[in-house]
Design a protein around this motif. Structure first.
Motif, short mmCIF file in Angstrom:
data_model
loop_
_atom_site.label_atom_id
_atom_site.label_comp_id
_atom_site.label_asym_id
_atom_site.label_seq_id
_atom_site.Cartn_x
_atom_site.Cartn_y
_atom_site.Cartn_z
N GLU A 171 9.28 7.27 2.53
CA GLU A 171 9.23 5.83 2.72
C GLU A 171 9.10 5.48 4.20
OE1 GLU A 171 9.06 3.69 0.36
OE2 GLU A 171 9.48 5.00 -1.35
N TYR A 174 5.30 6.35 5.32
CA TYR A 174 4.15 5.67 4.73
C TYR A 174 4.39 4.18 4.44
CZ TYR A 174 2.25 10.32 3.99
OH TYR A 174 1.77 11.59 4.18
N THR A 175 5.62 3.75 4.25
CA THR A 175 5.87 2.39 3.80
C THR A 175 6.59 1.54 4.84
OG1 THR A 175 6.06 3.21 1.53
CG2 THR A 175 6.90 1.00 1.96
N THR A 290 4.43 9.32 -4.90
CA THR A 290 3.29 8.41 -4.80
C THR A 290 2.98 7.77 -6.14
OG1 THR A 290 2.35 9.74 -2.99
CG2 THR A 290 0.87 8.24 -4.14
N ARG A 293 5.78 5.37 -7.35
CA ARG A 293 5.75 4.11 -6.61
C ARG A 293 4.70 3.18 -7.19
NH1 ARG A 293 8.67 0.84 -4.19
NH2 ARG A 293 9.68 2.61 -3.17
N ASP A 297 5.40 -0.47 -9.13
CA ASP A 297 4.72 -1.70 -8.72
C ASP A 297 3.91 -2.29 -9.86
OD1 ASP A 297 5.84 -1.46 -6.25
OD2 ASP A 297 4.06 -0.65 -5.27
N LEU A 311 1.28 -6.00 -2.96
CA LEU A 311 1.81 -4.64 -3.03
C LEU A 311 0.77 -3.66 -2.52
CD1 LEU A 311 3.51 -4.79 -6.54
CD2 LEU A 311 4.60 -5.04 -4.30
N ARG A 312 1.14 -2.89 -1.50
CA ARG A 312 0.24 -1.89 -0.92
C ARG A 312 0.85 -0.52 -1.16
NH1 ARG A 312 -4.66 -4.29 0.57
NH2 ARG A 312 -4.20 -6.45 1.16
N ASP A 313 0.25 0.23 -2.09
CA ASP A 313 0.90 1.48 -2.50
C ASP A 313 -0.05 2.62 -2.77
OD1 ASP A 313 -0.32 0.57 -4.79
OD2 ASP A 313 1.53 0.09 -5.85
N ARG A 479 -4.56 -3.28 -3.60
CA ARG A 479 -3.41 -2.38 -3.59
C ARG A 479 -3.51 -1.30 -2.52
NH1 ARG A 479 -1.19 -2.19 -8.88
NH2 ARG A 479 0.34 -0.70 -8.10
N ARG A 481 -3.32 0.53 0.98
CA ARG A 481 -2.50 0.37 2.18
C ARG A 481 -3.37 -0.09 3.35
NH1 ARG A 481 2.49 2.98 1.27
NH2 ARG A 481 2.46 4.57 -0.38
#
Length: 739
Positions: A171, A174-175, A290, A293, A297, A311-313, A479, A481
């Motif tokens: 997390e 990447y998040t 991944t 996640r 979402d 939401l960017r996943d 979606r 990233r």
């Protein structure tokens, strides 16, 4: 909103995990339901079926209905309750009490493991276009149904505390990073604002950490599975893997699980299996996190009645991990580790995979060295690539690249896939690297073996990573990233290189293609020196230890002119005296590391008027078998006084050459194991010669090696870490002899 698709040869190249379900093709579903029901009734009446088969018919029908979901034109209106009503009616009709198992349909084109271009068709469908469309619908819906089944379970299994998630390196990497922080970090990487720190671990392993300025340089070792933040489904297998690690390997694991780039030059036969299990555990953990996640979402979006959140996943395409290995048997070992750790309930196409990728060792190789058997044992083909797809309980082998989570391949196989556009029927498409656009972890195992193949292929594959794709491939860009859209994926990609020893080519690869904002860590062992093992060799008379080992330093001003300086020194200082005394010369083995130098020396001995008096043979990796036998026979009999022998030839075949009396190293070998193996050839078959036992060969210069200051990495492995500085920097002379 309809999901955009990219069709190639009747099948979508792939699509994002977060794509929304399209409308149900109700008429086709009703037609299939009636056909399956009629088939079941006929089989029961004819005696070919039974009442016990009815649940299987229901399972098949449910699978087909699952696979029939497909996005149609944007002006069509989806029916909201048709899918649920249909399943309820089926379950009520057939009385199935257990959850049905989906029966998937497979296509012949999946056997290649490449981006899929065409599909199998059903004979009862009237046209090729309708066949391709139907198969496309079936295969696309499989992901949608599986995603819906897993979404609730994933959300429940990973309902961790927010504080725990914030400490999770996945997390954080990447998040949690903001656009501004990423922009600042990228600027530091581009401007090479690095800080370096060094430390020594147990067993005298040197650790060098390179970090951006202002970030901590030390990384704590991984002490338990809890520190790795493993997915719960990997808890048991991960604990077994981590419990077997040594102290220095736990330090390596800490770097790997914190998404730091790693160059590990400490791989060997003893720890190869543990390191393979370690990077497979990390790859699986990343893939599962991944995917889960995305599924969580998806559940959030489905539960939103108002405006959907941003939401960017995910990336542009599904593949997230790339594993590069030298042979098919090495690929089979990686798959074995993956299945051992993940413990899937089903493994689709596993039998065909083992038949294609795994073999038994050759009987004639039992007398070969252990490292040779580990590399070339089993199936040693070097042209391959395969995709692995993971669902909640299943691993599917030979999945299309755009439908895969992990891609395993050789540099040659991956390069051919990229340059030929996947090798499909579309001749106009000559280049396709989009399946590498969203790779987040690259693992290169046994990199020194890859260098003995063709390192340019490795460099080419890295040059194609994380480029902006040319096609959408069904991607839901809402979606994706933000750092993918900005072309900054290479700054978040982690690269893990495991090798028996580091070379300048590997260091150049790291400097050119590794841009991870989390930094880079290098592990290098302290070498005692391969020349020390020569004293323990059981050599025949008169080559009894101690054997003089002489190193001659070549004046070389820069690495670009090193080849010319070496050739001039050898022809004037080493070769000229041999030619003048050619009548008394015999049994000279000339070891040449690179093929370019090998071809240059062969041409010089063949065409130069100064070298006409000395006869020679040559053995390279390209020499035909008949020529190899002839050259070895002439060398043993004395008809050829000198034998050219390339390092790659020894790497691939490990010839036991008889009749060797003197060894000249035109350059030091990359693999330190070769030093003792080549010297062990001294005196093989010599007892049959008339003057072999009279001690003439036992003089200074029996073993001579040329080196320059640009060979520091090679020289360190041969003479040892403590002595290499003296040989490189000593101004007292250019000749060094060890007895």
């Amino acid at each position: 909103m309809a999901v955009s698709r990219h069709r190639r040869g009747g099948k979508p190249a792939g699509r994002g995990l977060g794509g929304k379900r399209g409308p149900i093709l109700r008429q086709q579903g009703q037609f299939k339901a009636s056909r399956l029901k009629e088939t079941a009734d006929e089989e029961t009446q004819n005696g070919t079926g039974s009442e016990e088969d009815l649940p299987e018919v229901a399972e098949q029908l449910e699978s087909d209905q699952d696979e029939d979901v497909q996005s149609v034109s944007e002006d069509e209106t989806p029916t909201s309750d048709s899918y649920g009503l249909l399943l309820q009616s089926l379950n009520a009709a057939y009385g199935t009490s257990e959850p049905p198992r989906k029966r998937r349909k497979f296509v012949e084109s999946d056997r290649t493991g490449e981006p899929v271009k065409g599909e199998d068709t059903k004979t009862e469908q009237p046209s090729q276009d309708q066949k391709g469309q139907a198969e496309e619908q079936l295969l696309e819906l499989e992901d949608d149904v599986e995603a819906d089944e897993e979404a609730g379970q994933a959300a429940e299994a990973d309902s961790d505390d927010e504080e725990v998630l914030l400490r999770d390196p996945f997390e954080m990497h990447y998040t949690a990073i903001s656009e501004q922080d990423l922009k600042t970090a990228v600027g530091q990487v581009d401007n090479k604002q690095w800080e370096t720190s060094s430390s020594v671990l147990d067993l005298d392993i040197r650790r060098t950490a390179i970090r951006r300025r202002g970030t901590p340089a030390e990384m704590a070792e991984l002490r338990s599975a809890k520190d790795a933040y493993l997915k719960r489904r990997l808890g048991d297998g991960g604990s077994k893997v981590l419990s077997r690690l040594s102290t220095e390997e736990r330090n390596l694991a800490g770097s790997i699980f914190n998404y730091v780039d790693v160059l590990d030059g400490c791989r060997d036969l003893k720890n190869a299996t543990r390191l393979r299990d370690l990077f497979c555990l990390h790859a699986l953990n990343h893939v599962f996190k991944t995917r889960d996640r995305v599924l969580k979402d998806n559940a959030k979006l489905a539960a939103q009645s108002a405006e959907a959140p941003d939401l960017r996943d995910q990336g542009f395409t599904r593949p997230k991990v790339l594993v590069i290995v030298p042979t098919k048997q090495a690929c089979a070992r990686v798959v074995e580790s993956i299945t051992k750790i993940s413990e899937p309930d089903q493994q689709e196409n596993k039998a065909r995979f083992l038949e294609t990728y795994s073999r038994q060792d050759e009987d004639e190789w039992q007398d070969k060295p252990e490292d040779f058997r580990a590399l070339f044992g089993g199936n040693h083909e070097e042209d391959f690539r395969i995709g692995l797809k993971f669902t909640r309980k299943t691993i599917k082998f030979f999945s299309g690249f755009y439908n895969s989570d992990i891609i395993i391949g050789s540099p040659l196989g991956l390069m051919r896939t990229v340059t030929t556009g996947g090798g499909g029927k579309d001749k106009k498409k000559t280049h396709d690297a989009d399946f590498l656009s969203s790779i987040e972890i690259v693992i290169v195992d046994h990199a020194n073996a890859l260098q003995m193949q063709n390192w340019q292929h490795v460099d080419y594959v890295f040059s194609q990573l994380n480029l902006l794709p040319k096609d959408s491939h069904g991607c839901d860009f809402s979606r994706v990233r933000h750092w993918y859209l900005d072309g900054q994926a290479k700054y978040l990609r982690q690269t893990i290189i495991l090798t028996d020893y580091l070379t300048p080519e590997m260091n150049a690869l790291a400097s050119t293609h590794l841009h991870n904002i989390s930094g880079r860590v290098k592990y290098v062992p302290t070498y005692p020196g391969a020349m020390l093992s020569v004293s323990s060799l059981a050599l025949p008379l008169p080559f009894t230890p101690p054997i003089p080992q002489t190193f001659l330093r070549i004046p070389s001003p820069n690495p670009l002119s090193d080849s010319d300086a070496r050739f001039k020194f050898f022809t004037t200082t080493i070769l000229a005296p041999l030619i003048r005394d050619s009548r008394h010369q015999r049994g000279i083995l000339l070891f040449v590391p690179t093929y370019a130098d090998f071809a240059r020396l062969r041409n010089h001995l063949s065409t130069s008027s100064d070298a006409v008096n000395i006869s020679f043979g040559s053995l390279s990796e390209y020499t035909p078998v008949k020529e190899v036998l002839r050259a070895r026979s002439h060398f043993l009999s004395g008809r050829h006084a000198l034998l050219l022998y390339s390092e790659r030839s020894h790497h691939h075949f490990r010839y036991r050459i008889k009749g060797v009396r003197k060894i000249l190293w035109y350059g030091l070998p990359e693999n330190p194991i070769f030093w003792a193996e080549i010297i062990a050839l001294l005196g093989l078959g010599g007892a049959k010669d008339g003057d072999a036992g009279r001690g003439k060969a036992r003089t200074k210069g029996v073993i001579r090696a040329l080196f320059s200051k640009w060979d520091a990495l090679k020289l360190e492995r041969i003479v040892g870490t403590q002595r290499v500085g003296r040989l490189i920097n000593d101004r007292g002379g250019d000749t060094f002899e060890f007895v």
